[in-house]
Design a protein around this motif. Structure first.
Motif, PDB file in Angstrom:
ATOM      1  N   VAL A  71      -0.090   2.207  -3.229  1.00 35.41           N
ATOM      2  CA  VAL A  71      -0.629   1.910  -1.903  1.00 35.41           C
ATOM      3  C   VAL A  71      -1.945   1.148  -2.042  1.00 35.41           C
ATOM      4  O   VAL A  71      -2.828   1.534  -2.813  1.00 35.41           O
ATOM      5  N   SER A  72      -2.066   0.054  -1.302  1.00 35.41           N
ATOM      6  CA  SER A  72      -3.284  -0.769  -1.362  1.00 35.41           C
ATOM      7  C   SER A  72      -3.498  -1.449  -0.019  1.00 35.41           C
ATOM      8  O   SER A  72      -2.535  -1.686   0.727  1.00 35.41           O
ATOM      9  N   PRO A  73      -4.747  -1.796   0.320  1.00 39.07           N
ATOM     10  CA  PRO A  73      -5.006  -2.496   1.589  1.00 39.07           C
ATOM     11  C   PRO A  73      -4.251  -3.817   1.695  1.00 39.07           C
ATOM     12  O   PRO A  73      -3.718  -4.144   2.760  1.00 39.07           O
ATOM     13  N   ALA A  74      -4.199  -4.574   0.597  1.00 36.72           N
ATOM     14  CA  ALA A  74      -3.547  -5.883   0.649  1.00 36.72           C
ATOM     15  C   ALA A  74      -2.067  -5.765   0.994  1.00 36.72           C
ATOM     16  O   ALA A  74      -1.507  -6.586   1.713  1.00 36.72           O
ATOM     17  N   ARG A  75      -1.432  -4.717   0.497  1.00 39.73           N
ATOM     18  CA  ARG A  75       0.009  -4.568   0.715  1.00 39.73           C
ATOM     19  C   ARG A  75       0.344  -3.764   1.955  1.00 39.73           C
ATOM     20  O   ARG A  75       1.362  -4.024   2.618  1.00 39.73           O
ATOM     21  N   ASP A  76      -0.507  -2.768   2.292  1.00 38.32           N
ATOM     22  CA  ASP A  76      -0.085  -1.773   3.274  1.00 38.32           C
ATOM     23  C   ASP A  76      -0.934  -1.662   4.531  1.00 38.32           C
ATOM     24  O   ASP A  76      -0.472  -1.058   5.501  1.00 38.32           O
TER      25      ASP A  76
END
Length: 251
Positions: A71-76
């Motif tokens: 989970v990461s800001p860029a992806r999610d």
């Protein structure tokens, strides 16, 4: 030509060289800053487009425990997700909030999923005078429920003016790890979900208040740096012409 004359002639040339080098370096730096802002502009536009696409997309299953490490800001961040589970209403946490509806609290309620994991859900906003769960019994959901909303990332640092005080049960940011520790919850997802508007109109909490705002001043910044570079270049040209006239007059 005497040594004094040589020294007198050398000084203007050395000053011209120093000013020219400094001026060219300054122009190069300003151009680099402008170009960096242009790159940031295209990055921000791409980010806005991706986020808008995520928000408008149909809900997809939230990342399961096996996918939590990825989970990461860029992806999610702001992905539209769906969850099925049961609210642990007695473990809710109120986080101070200032919204378009005024000052109050976000109601962060753990949602126990079928696989035994827990996801914190921001069910929405309640005004200060309705913080007591007894004052909003109508919106309390005891049965199994489907929650749809936007994935949000952990907020571990607190607000700019206030830090979370778990021992006093005072919360100013949606710090998933700290809230889970304070409530004795485990295992808890490393993200939380901002719930969509309630399916029961007129009840509290009021969901669907997520504001998606990305400041985008990069074009203004880029033009500013480029204009400063142009002004510096103009001043350098004027300096060169002045030095040339002085040298011609001296000759």
């Amino acid at each position: 030509m005497t040594d004094l004359q040589n020294e007198t002639a050398f000084r203007p040339r050395s000053r011209l060289a120093v000013v020219s080098i400094l001026g060219l370096l300054l122009i190069a730096g300003l151009l680099a800053l402008g170009t960096w802002q242009v790159k940031r502009l295209f990055w921000k536009l791409d980010l806005i487009a991706r986020v808008e696409q995520r928000i408008g997309a149909p809900p997809v299953p939230a990342p399961p425990r096996s996918d939590w490490p990825n989970v990461s800001p860029a992806r999610d961040e702001y992905r539209h997700v769906a969850l099925h589970g049961r609210f642990l209403n007695d473990e809710e946490t109120l986080v101070y909030a200032a919204t378009e509806l005024g000052a109050g609290y976000w109601v962060m309620t753990p949602l126990a999923l079928h696989d035994g994991t827990i996801v914190l859900v921001n069910r929405g906003f309640v005004p200060m005078e309705r913080r007591d769960p007894k004052a909003r019994q109508q919106g309390r959901i005891e049965d199994e429920v489907k929650v749809t909303g936007l994935m949000r990332m952990d907020e571990p640092k607190g607000s700019l003016l206030q830090s979370n005080r778990p021992r006093e049960d005072r919360w100013y940011s949606r710090d998933v790890g700290a809230i889970a520790a304070a409530r004795g919850l485990s295992p808890v997802a490393p993200y939380f979900v901002d719930a969509d508007a309630s399916s029961i109109p007129g009840t509290l909490p009021v969901g669907g208040l997520t504001r998606v705002v990305f400041p985008n001043n990069h074009l203004v910044y880029a033009l500013t740096w480029y204009c400063l570079a142009a002004m510096t270049a103009g001043m350098l040209v004027i300096f060169w012409r002045s030095a040339r006239k002085s040298n011609s007059g001296a000759a």
